[in-house]
Design a protein around this motif. Sequence first.
Motif, PDB file in Angstrom:
ATOM      1  N   ASP A  11       0.792  -1.324  -0.076  1.00  0.00           N
ATOM      2  CA  ASP A  11       0.080   0.053  -0.029  1.00  0.00           C
ATOM      3  C   ASP A  11       0.908   1.179  -0.024  1.00  0.00           C
ATOM      4  O   ASP A  11       1.842   1.499   0.988  1.00  0.00           O
ATOM      5  N   PRO A  12       0.825   2.104  -0.821  1.00  0.00           N
ATOM      6  CA  PRO A  12       1.648   3.235  -1.006  1.00  0.00           C
ATOM      7  C   PRO A  12       1.229   4.256   0.166  1.00  0.00           C
ATOM      8  O   PRO A  12       1.962   5.066   0.581  1.00  0.00           O
ATOM      9  N   ALA A  13      -0.039   4.275   0.445  1.00  0.00           N
ATOM     10  CA  ALA A  13      -0.529   5.141   1.564  1.00  0.00           C
ATOM     11  C   ALA A  13       0.425   5.027   2.778  1.00  0.00           C
ATOM     12  O   ALA A  13       0.663   5.925   3.771  1.00  0.00           O
ATOM     13  N   ARG A  14       0.591   3.681   3.159  1.00  0.00           N
ATOM     14  CA  ARG A  14       1.568   3.275   4.588  1.00  0.00           C
ATOM     15  C   ARG A  14       2.854   3.687   4.279  1.00  0.00           C
ATOM     16  O   ARG A  14       3.364   4.244   5.218  1.00  0.00           O
ATOM     17  N   ALA A  15       3.332   3.575   2.974  1.00  0.00           N
ATOM     18  CA  ALA A  15       4.859   4.120   2.946  1.00  0.00           C
ATOM     19  C   ALA A  15       4.913   5.566   2.894  1.00  0.00           C
ATOM     20  O   ALA A  15       5.935   6.063   3.581  1.00  0.00           O
ATOM     21  N   ALA A  16       4.122   6.211   2.453  1.00  0.00           N
ATOM     22  CA  ALA A  16       4.013   7.662   2.471  1.00  0.00           C
ATOM     23  C   ALA A  16       3.914   8.112   3.920  1.00  0.00           C
ATOM     24  O   ALA A  16       4.257   8.975   4.469  1.00  0.00           O
ATOM     25  N   ALA A  17       2.902   7.402   4.843  1.00  0.00           N
ATOM     26  CA  ALA A  17       2.707   7.870   6.098  1.00  0.00           C
ATOM     27  C   ALA A  17       4.099   7.636   6.989  1.00  0.00           C
ATOM     28  O   ALA A  17       4.351   8.542   7.870  1.00  0.00           O
ATOM     29  N   LEU A  18       4.959   6.523   6.623  1.00  0.00           N
ATOM     30  CA  LEU A  18       6.171   6.510   7.326  1.00  0.00           C
ATOM     31  C   LEU A  18       6.987   7.604   6.828  1.00  0.00           C
ATOM     32  O   LEU A  18       7.755   8.305   7.664  1.00  0.00           O
ATOM     33  N   GLN A  19       7.255   8.302   5.614  1.00  0.00           N
ATOM     34  CA  GLN A  19       7.765   9.337   5.162  1.00  0.00           C
ATOM     35  C   GLN A  19       7.351  10.501   6.123  1.00  0.00           C
ATOM     36  O   GLN A  19       8.109  10.977   6.571  1.00  0.00           O
ATOM     37  N   ILE A  20       6.211  10.444   6.198  1.00  0.00           N
ATOM     38  CA  ILE A  20       5.528  11.768   6.758  1.00  0.00           C
ATOM     39  C   ILE A  20       5.926  11.585   8.451  1.00  0.00           C
ATOM     40  O   ILE A  20       6.606  12.732   9.117  1.00  0.00           O
ATOM     41  N   ALA A  21       5.924  10.489   8.979  1.00  0.00           N
ATOM     42  CA  ALA A  21       6.139  10.376  10.594  1.00  0.00           C
ATOM     43  C   ALA A  21       7.829  10.675  10.631  1.00  0.00           C
ATOM     44  O   ALA A  21       8.011  11.129  11.687  1.00  0.00           O
ATOM     45  N   LEU A  22       8.552  10.446   9.684  1.00  0.00           N
ATOM     46  CA  LEU A  22       9.944  10.785   9.761  1.00  0.00           C
ATOM     47  C   LEU A  22      10.208  12.177   9.231  1.00  0.00           C
ATOM     48  O   LEU A  22      11.565  12.611   9.223  1.00  0.00           O
ATOM     49  N   GLY A  23       9.391  12.753   8.901  1.00  0.00           N
ATOM     50  CA  GLY A  23       9.478  14.669   8.571  1.00  0.00           C
ATOM     51  C   GLY A  23       9.996  14.366   7.171  1.00  0.00           C
ATOM     52  O   GLY A  23      10.806  15.630   6.839  1.00  0.00           O
ATOM     53  N   GLY A  25       8.010  14.365   4.202  1.00  0.00           N
ATOM     54  CA  GLY A  25       7.049  14.408   3.344  1.00  0.00           C
ATOM     55  C   GLY A  25       6.476  13.082   2.816  1.00  0.00           C
ATOM     56  O   GLY A  25       7.061  12.183   3.003  1.00  0.00           O
ATOM     57  N   GLY A  26       5.374  13.023   2.187  1.00  0.00           N
ATOM     58  CA  GLY A  26       4.702  11.718   1.557  1.00  0.00           C
ATOM     59  C   GLY A  26       4.790  11.535   0.216  1.00  0.00           C
ATOM     60  O   GLY A  26       3.703  12.112  -0.412  1.00  0.00           O
ATOM     61  N   THR A  27       5.914  11.211  -0.441  1.00  0.00           N
ATOM     62  CA  THR A  27       5.944  11.258  -1.800  1.00  0.00           C
ATOM     63  C   THR A  27       5.569  10.049  -2.663  1.00  0.00           C
ATOM     64  O   THR A  27       5.529   9.993  -3.870  1.00  0.00           O
ATOM     65  N   ILE A  28       5.623   8.965  -1.811  1.00  0.00           N
ATOM     66  CA  ILE A  28       5.376   7.528  -2.312  1.00  0.00           C
ATOM     67  C   ILE A  28       3.861   7.526  -3.106  1.00  0.00           C
ATOM     68  O   ILE A  28       3.031   7.816  -2.262  1.00  0.00           O
ATOM     69  N   ARG A  29       3.939   7.010  -4.324  1.00  0.00           N
ATOM     70  CA  ARG A  29       2.569   6.797  -4.759  1.00  0.00           C
ATOM     71  C   ARG A  29       2.534   5.494  -5.506  1.00  0.00           C
ATOM     72  O   ARG A  29       3.786   4.765  -5.633  1.00  0.00           O
ATOM     73  N   ALA A  30       1.646   4.956  -5.902  1.00  0.00           N
ATOM     74  CA  ALA A  30       1.617   3.730  -6.886  1.00  0.00           C
ATOM     75  C   ALA A  30       2.194   3.543  -7.873  1.00  0.00           C
ATOM     76  O   ALA A  30       2.303   4.660  -8.596  1.00  0.00           O
TER      77      ALA A  30
END
Length: 266
Positions: A11-23, A25-30
Amino acid sequence: MTVETQTDVLDPARAAALQIALGQGGTIRAGTPLPAFFHHLYFWTPQPPDGLGRDGHPKVGGGLIPDLGLPRRMWAGGRLEFHAPLVAGQAAERRSVRESLLPKTGRTGPLAFVTLRHEIWQDETHCLTEWQDLVYRNDPSDNEPRPMPPVARTDETARREVSFDSTLLFRYSALTFNGHRIHYDLDYARQVEGYDGLVVHGPLLAQLLMLFAEDVMGPLAQFSFRATSPLMHTETATLCRDGQSMWVRGPDGRQCMIADAAARSQ
């Protein structure tokens, strides 16, 4: 040899959420290649409440890890070989085996070292192999002396300061479905397992080192790491790099993790 197989859609949303949690940004998409180690966001193994041990992890004894009678679990380190990128938004399969189990006796009593090997495949391509080293041990006794942590190197050529709090540890636990109570239950961490505070996940430190390495070196071919001293959630740490060698230095100069990174040939 018993092989456990799991499938999951990355799921790309889960990967983007980790990016955001680490400060970051949430750039990962399908269709986006995942950063190194982001596969730990997937292949959850949820259990009902009666399938959990006292520490919040799934009970041992019913799968690849037997019940060794040792209640404390620690992720001691690991090694990864990256063969091809994993792509967000697509299904993948993880094939897992127990590669070794070695009982030992240390200064504090019996120990057991378990190594799991995971292969992750996507679209019939073997994308990565991971060896995960776990240690099981007894609870600490009140009069047990604490081991002296090793002193970290100070000759790094590049560094990053990183800080942690209980919110980040909670979010990382949630995204990786890690129920280990040492990361979010302060009373349990202190009173049962003998830590000074909430413990920063070893895989989170390894993840930060891998992201640091990728920023400098590009896509990775290999990465290995070993935890040497726990880091508490109230502490600021320094990610250090000198060539392929990497390490995490605590605020008092102790070595918390050592690692080695190798870039993929272009």
